[in-house]
Design a protein around this motif. Structure first.
Motif, PDB file in Angstrom:
ATOM      1  N   ASN A  15      62.758  42.354  67.423  1.00 36.10           N
ATOM      2  CA  ASN A  15      62.916  42.848  66.058  1.00 36.10           C
ATOM      3  C   ASN A  15      64.099  42.143  65.390  1.00 36.10           C
ATOM      4  O   ASN A  15      65.254  42.332  65.772  1.00 36.10           O
ATOM      5  N   GLN A  16      63.762  41.332  64.395  1.00 40.22           N
ATOM      6  CA  GLN A  16      64.774  40.498  63.749  1.00 40.22           C
ATOM      7  C   GLN A  16      65.884  41.332  63.110  1.00 40.22           C
ATOM      8  O   GLN A  16      67.049  41.025  63.206  1.00 40.22           O
ATOM      9  N   GLU A  17      65.487  42.431  62.505  1.00 42.21           N
ATOM     10  CA  GLU A  17      66.452  43.264  61.801  1.00 42.21           C
ATOM     11  C   GLU A  17      67.436  43.898  62.787  1.00 42.21           C
ATOM     12  O   GLU A  17      68.617  44.029  62.517  1.00 42.21           O
ATOM     13  N   PHE A  18      66.905  44.290  63.958  1.00 48.03           N
ATOM     14  CA  PHE A  18      67.779  44.846  64.990  1.00 48.03           C
ATOM     15  C   PHE A  18      68.761  43.790  65.478  1.00 48.03           C
ATOM     16  O   PHE A  18      69.949  44.050  65.671  1.00 48.03           O
ATOM     17  N   ASN A  20      69.856  41.317  63.757  1.00 47.37           N
ATOM     18  CA  ASN A  20      70.864  41.168  62.702  1.00 47.37           C
ATOM     19  C   ASN A  20      71.968  42.206  62.860  1.00 47.37           C
ATOM     20  O   ASN A  20      73.160  41.915  62.775  1.00 47.37           O
ATOM     21  N   GLY A  21      71.534  43.439  63.088  1.00 42.92           N
ATOM     22  CA  GLY A  21      72.494  44.532  63.195  1.00 42.92           C
ATOM     23  C   GLY A  21      73.423  44.376  64.380  1.00 42.92           C
ATOM     24  O   GLY A  21      74.651  44.465  64.249  1.00 42.92           O
ATOM     25  N   ILE A  22      72.857  44.105  65.533  1.00 38.27           N
ATOM     26  CA  ILE A  22      73.666  44.024  66.757  1.00 38.27           C
ATOM     27  C   ILE A  22      74.574  42.799  66.708  1.00 38.27           C
ATOM     28  O   ILE A  22      75.714  42.818  67.168  1.00 38.27           O
ATOM     29  N   LEU A  24      75.887  41.531  64.034  1.00 44.15           N
ATOM     30  CA  LEU A  24      77.007  41.838  63.153  1.00 44.15           C
ATOM     31  C   LEU A  24      78.070  42.658  63.880  1.00 44.15           C
ATOM     32  O   LEU A  24      79.269  42.364  63.816  1.00 44.15           O
ATOM     33  N   VAL A  25      77.603  43.695  64.619  1.00 50.34           N
ATOM     34  CA  VAL A  25      78.552  44.534  65.367  1.00 50.34           C
ATOM     35  C   VAL A  25      79.359  43.677  66.326  1.00 50.34           C
ATOM     36  O   VAL A  25      80.607  43.725  66.342  1.00 50.34           O
ATOM     37  N   GLU A  27      79.861  40.440  66.459  1.00 52.49           N
ATOM     38  CA  GLU A  27      80.730  39.449  65.824  1.00 52.49           C
ATOM     39  C   GLU A  27      81.984  40.117  65.281  1.00 52.49           C
ATOM     40  O   GLU A  27      83.092  39.611  65.402  1.00 52.49           O
ATOM     41  N   PRO A 127      76.911  52.716  68.827  1.00 56.72           N
ATOM     42  CA  PRO A 127      77.395  51.343  68.991  1.00 56.72           C
ATOM     43  C   PRO A 127      78.643  51.287  69.883  1.00 56.72           C
ATOM     44  O   PRO A 127      78.801  50.346  70.664  1.00 56.72           O
TER      45      PRO A 127
END
Lengths: 190, 688
Positions: A15-18, A20-22, A24-25, A27, A127
């Motif tokens: 899942n691309q959106e997931f 993206n989220g992980i 970001l966290v 990084e 998270p």
């Protein structure tokens, strides 16, 4: 801290959106992140540099990840298979491996852990918990690395204590050997 | 036969005990005799010679014949000899008269010939009358004795016949034979012209009239009688007469029937049994009959014998009928039981579930075809075997043993057994046991039903998979939302404005995804639960499709895709649920737009399909996307299956499943092929 000093985490999820989220966290928490959409894609990227020849046009990396975070249900190659590939690859098998899955039945968790994964986390976990687990695994890896480095360094420039220890051992061995030789000789002569 | 009987019993022509025949060839002697008998009561008949004497003796039947001995032609002796040799005259007494002195030889000769007396001429009147009177007295006594003897013989004969009647009637239990024989014997005993036996028949409410006549076969005629006629009325002579008259009119009865008015010809006796009249016997004569006392009592006896015999026969036939009915009942019941058994066996053998019955000792009593198939052996090798036998070793038998050992009245167990019809496959068997108990609570056996729940389990598994799929699909957007909100909250200060907006948009998209997922799941579960009823109505497909295309044109244009509709005229009208048709069109067009890159086109074509002889509406949605590989087409309608596995294109993975459900509910079909432009083409066919 330079880019190469940061711990590198590989995240694999379909899942691309997931992703993206992980990403970001992680990084934001100071990690370097690589992503892949399934096991095969991840394996290809890794093989390119470390297993000799990968899929052409795939992303390439100049180092091994410090930790792998993988989903289970994915197309092409699922998380379980990817785990087996990683564990049977001599270059990769020591990398900490965490399952991060929407499958959160006890059965799934037990199965994932039973395979030998370092942890099994739910995608719905806080998270903070995910970060804590990652930090814990990385710290253990660091400790092991430091221990190894320390041992290699000591062997390179031995200390006085060690020298004394070696000499004492040598003397003791010599005395025992001489004793044994005299004893045998006397026995033989008489 | 009748006549013969009459001859042997009846008296010969009776002698006149007042009449005297005098035979003499000398007229003067005859005159003298006239004078001699002048004042006596005797009637005199005269003959001039032997032959005339013989003739007169036959005609007049005198009790006494006084004859001269010496006559020309036929002598007195000769005449006497002839008279004694004639049946008609032999009983008459004979007195010889002679002028000659009686020689002992002559006297002996005369007496040996049967003469009763000898008188010598000349004789005194008194002497003659005294002698004649003596002979007359003697003869009268003799005649009386003879008559008595005849009467006794007659009575004996009657008794003999009565006995015959009794023996014959009681030796048979066949009513018709008894009737025939009774009537024969009655007419024989009483020399009757016709015998009629009347018996009411309760069942048919008719009077059974049995008629026998001398020298003819008896017949039986049922006659309807007026209601309320009591059985004792049957003995009324007028009734008998009118019935006979009716029969004679209606049935062309060959016998002479007495005129109904001449009731003297009819004698009736009621048949009495247990002080109740059960019928009547009527005797019809040619002449009015005067019954002697003996005859009357004989008739009464005969009737009561016949009554008893008839009663016995009727009773016997009742018993026989009862027996026959009983036998029929038994046969019927036996047949019913056999049918019942066949039925039960047919039911048992046609039951899809396996059925086993155990007795109290856990022996197999019976098992049906399905159970045999599940057990993998036939009934012959199993019936009678205790299920504890070591031979019966398999997961199925272990399960059955477990149930048989269970102390509960009813119990359930499950077991998976190899599927004989599908190598490598398994059948999920659910076994239910029920103890068979008597009213006193004693267990006399157990019935075990083995249900193949493989399909049910499969449905359960499918449901579980769907639920797992739904949960999984819900979790992913939730996880994304959690990550993004956390990122926004935790790193708000460090994120550039642009990134924050991007995260918010992503959250909105995930919420939208969640909403669609919940909606689609609800739609599908309504189809699954069978509550998604189709609201049939007349739908103008061209209008509906035009409306949908207009609504979605903006969405397409945003992506740089042209959306067009081509439809034939006239408008296609079909019977369908317009709301669900909208979902269908929306899903298909939305899908096409999603999978078509910018610059491409999506087309909707409406038409009529006449394939298979039945007209149906055809909806085709084509795109210029990447198309769908053949090996994925089959799974395309599976729930949560997505061609775009990376979830880069938003969607629930349920859209095509819903389309498929809608098409199925309308009785239509859906297929996917490559469109001529290289994309894919979805074709939906719906019955009009």
């Amino acid at each position: 801290m330079s880019q190469s000093d940061k711990a590198l985490i590989m995240v694999i999820d379909d899942n691309q959106e997931f992703l993206n989220g992980i990403e970001l966290v992680l990084e934001m928490e100071g990690y370097q992140v690589w992503t892949a959409l399934n096991g095969q894609e991840a394996l290809d990227a890794l093989k390119d540099d470390f297993a000799g020849g990968g899929a052409s046009g795939a992303k390439t990396y100049d180092r091994l990840p410090d930790l792998i975070l993988a989903d289970i249900m994915m197309p092409v190659m699922d998380g379980y298979e990817f785990y087996e590939r990683v564990r049977t690859n001599p270059y990769l098998n020591s990398i900490p491996f965490i399952f991060l899955s929407a499958k959160s039945d006890n059965v799934d968790i037990r199965y994932g852990k039973g395979l030998g994964a370092d942890d099994y986390l739910s995608k719905l976990a806080e998270p903070e918990d995910i970060l804590a687990s990652i930090q814990g695994k990385l710290r253990r890896v660091d400790q092991q690395r430091n221990l190894a480095a320390q041992f290699v360094g000591e062997m390179g420039k031995p200390s006085v204590g060690a020298l004394v220890f070696v000499i004492v051992i040598a003397v003791v061995v010599a005395i025992i050997a001489c004793g044994a030789g005299v004893f045998l000789a006397l026995n033989f002569l008489s | 036969m009748n006549e013969q009987t009459a001859n042997t019993v009846s008296i010969r022509k009776e002698l006149d005990s007042n009449k005297i025949l005098i035979v003499d060839d000398i007229p003067m002697n005859l005159e003298l005799m006239k004078i001699m008998f002048r004042d006596s009561n005797y009637e005199l008949v005269f003959a001039n010679d032997g032959p005339e004497g013989l003739e007169k003796a036959r005609q007049e039947s005198p009790f006494l014949i006084i004859s001269d001995i010496q006559m020309p032609g036929m002598s007195g002796f000769e005449l006497c000899k002839r008279i004694k040799n004639d049946d008609q005259t032999k009983d008459a007494a004979v007195i010889f008269v002679t002028a000659h002195a009686r020689s002992s030889k002559q006297v002996r000769e005369g007496l040996e010939m049967g003469a009763d007396e000898y008188i010598s001429r000349p004789f005194e009147r008194d002497e003659l009358l005294a002698r004649v009177n003596a002979v007359a007295r003697l003869k009268r006594a003799e005649l009386e004795a003879q008559q008595q003897a005849i009467l006794v013989a007659q009575r004996n004969k009657g008794l003999e016949l009565l006995n015959e009647l009794a023996v014959a009637t009681t030796s048979s239990l066949d009513l018709q034979r008894i009737l025939t024989f009774s009537m024969q014997k009655l007419s024989q005993i009483f020399d009757a012209e016709m015998i009629v036996i009347l018996m009411p028949d309760e069942a048919s409410q008719k009077l059974i009239v049995n008629i026998a006549s001398a020298g003819a076969e008896g017949i039986t005629i049922p006659v309807s009688i007026k209601p309320g006629l009591s059985t004792i009325d049957l003995a009324r002579r007028r009734l008998v007469a009118s019935i006979l008259a009716r029969i004679s009119n209606e049935h062309n009865y060959p016998f002479t029937v007495p005129h109904p008015d001449n009731l003297d010809l009819i004698t009736t006796i009621p048949m009495i049994s247990k002080e109740e009249a059960v019928g009547a016997i009527a005797m019809i004569d040619r002449q009015p009959r005067q019954f002697a006392e003996v005859e009357w009592s004989q008739l009464i006896s005969a009737v009561s014998i016949i009554t008893v015999a008839i009663e016995n026969a009727q009773l016997f036939s009742k018993v026989q009928n009862f027996n026959r009915r009983l036998e029929r009942k038994v046969q019927e019941r036996t047949r019913e039981l056999a049918e019942e058994k066949d039925k039960v066996e047919a039911i048992l053998s046609s039951i899809v579930d396996g059925v086993l019955v155990l007795d109290a000792n856990k022996r197999l009593v019976t098992l049906n075809n399905a159970a045999q198939e599940m057990a993998g052996s036939d009934a012959e090798s199993l019936i009678g075997k205790p299920i504890t036998s070591d031979e019966l070793a398999s997961p199925l038998w272990n399960c059955i043993r477990y149930l048989a050992d269970n102390s509960e009245k009813i119990a359930t167990a499950s077991v998976d057994i190899p599927n004989v019809n599908k190598p490598g496959g398994y059948l999920s068997i659910q076994a239910h046991s029920a103890k068979v108990q008597t009213e006193t609570g004693e267990t006399i056996g157990m019935a075990i039903v083995l249900s193949d729940v493989t399909a049910v389990m499969e449905v359960e598994r499918m449901k579980a998979r769907f639920m797992a799929g739904v949960t999984h699909e819900l979790k992913t957007p939730l996880a994304v939302i959690r990550l993004h909100t956390n990122n926004l909250a935790a790193y708000h200060d460090r994120l550039p404005q642009e990134k924050r907006e991007q995260l918010l948009k992503a959250i909105q998209a995930q919420v939208k995804q969640l909403t669609s997922l919940v909606e689609d799941t609800l739609k599908l579960s309504r189809f699954d639960a069978g509550v998604a009823s189709i609201e049939w109505q007349s739908v103008n497909l061209n209008q509906l499709a035009g409306q949908m295309v207009d609504e979605m044109r903006l969405l397409a244009e945003e992506k740089g895709i042209s959306l067009s509709l081509s439809a034939s005229s006239p408008d296609i009208i079909l019977n369908a649920d317009s709301k669900k048709l909208k979902w269908l069109l929306n899903n298909l067009i939305d899908n096409a737009i999603k999978f078509t890159p910018a610059g491409g086109s999506v087309g909707v074509q409406l038409g009529l399909d006449t394939a298979g002889g039945k007209q149906s509406a055809l909806i085709q949605v084509t795109d210029t996307g990447i198309g769908i590989p053949i090996d994925e087409r089959e799974r395309l309608f599976d729930r949560f299956y997505r061609v775009d596995s990376a979830h880069t294109i938003p969607g629930t993975g349920l859209g095509l499943s819903i389309v498929k459900e809608i098409v199925t509910a309308h009785g239509g079909s859906i297929s996917v092929t490559n469109s001529p432009d290289g994309g894919s083409m979805f074709s939906v066919s719906l019955p009009l």
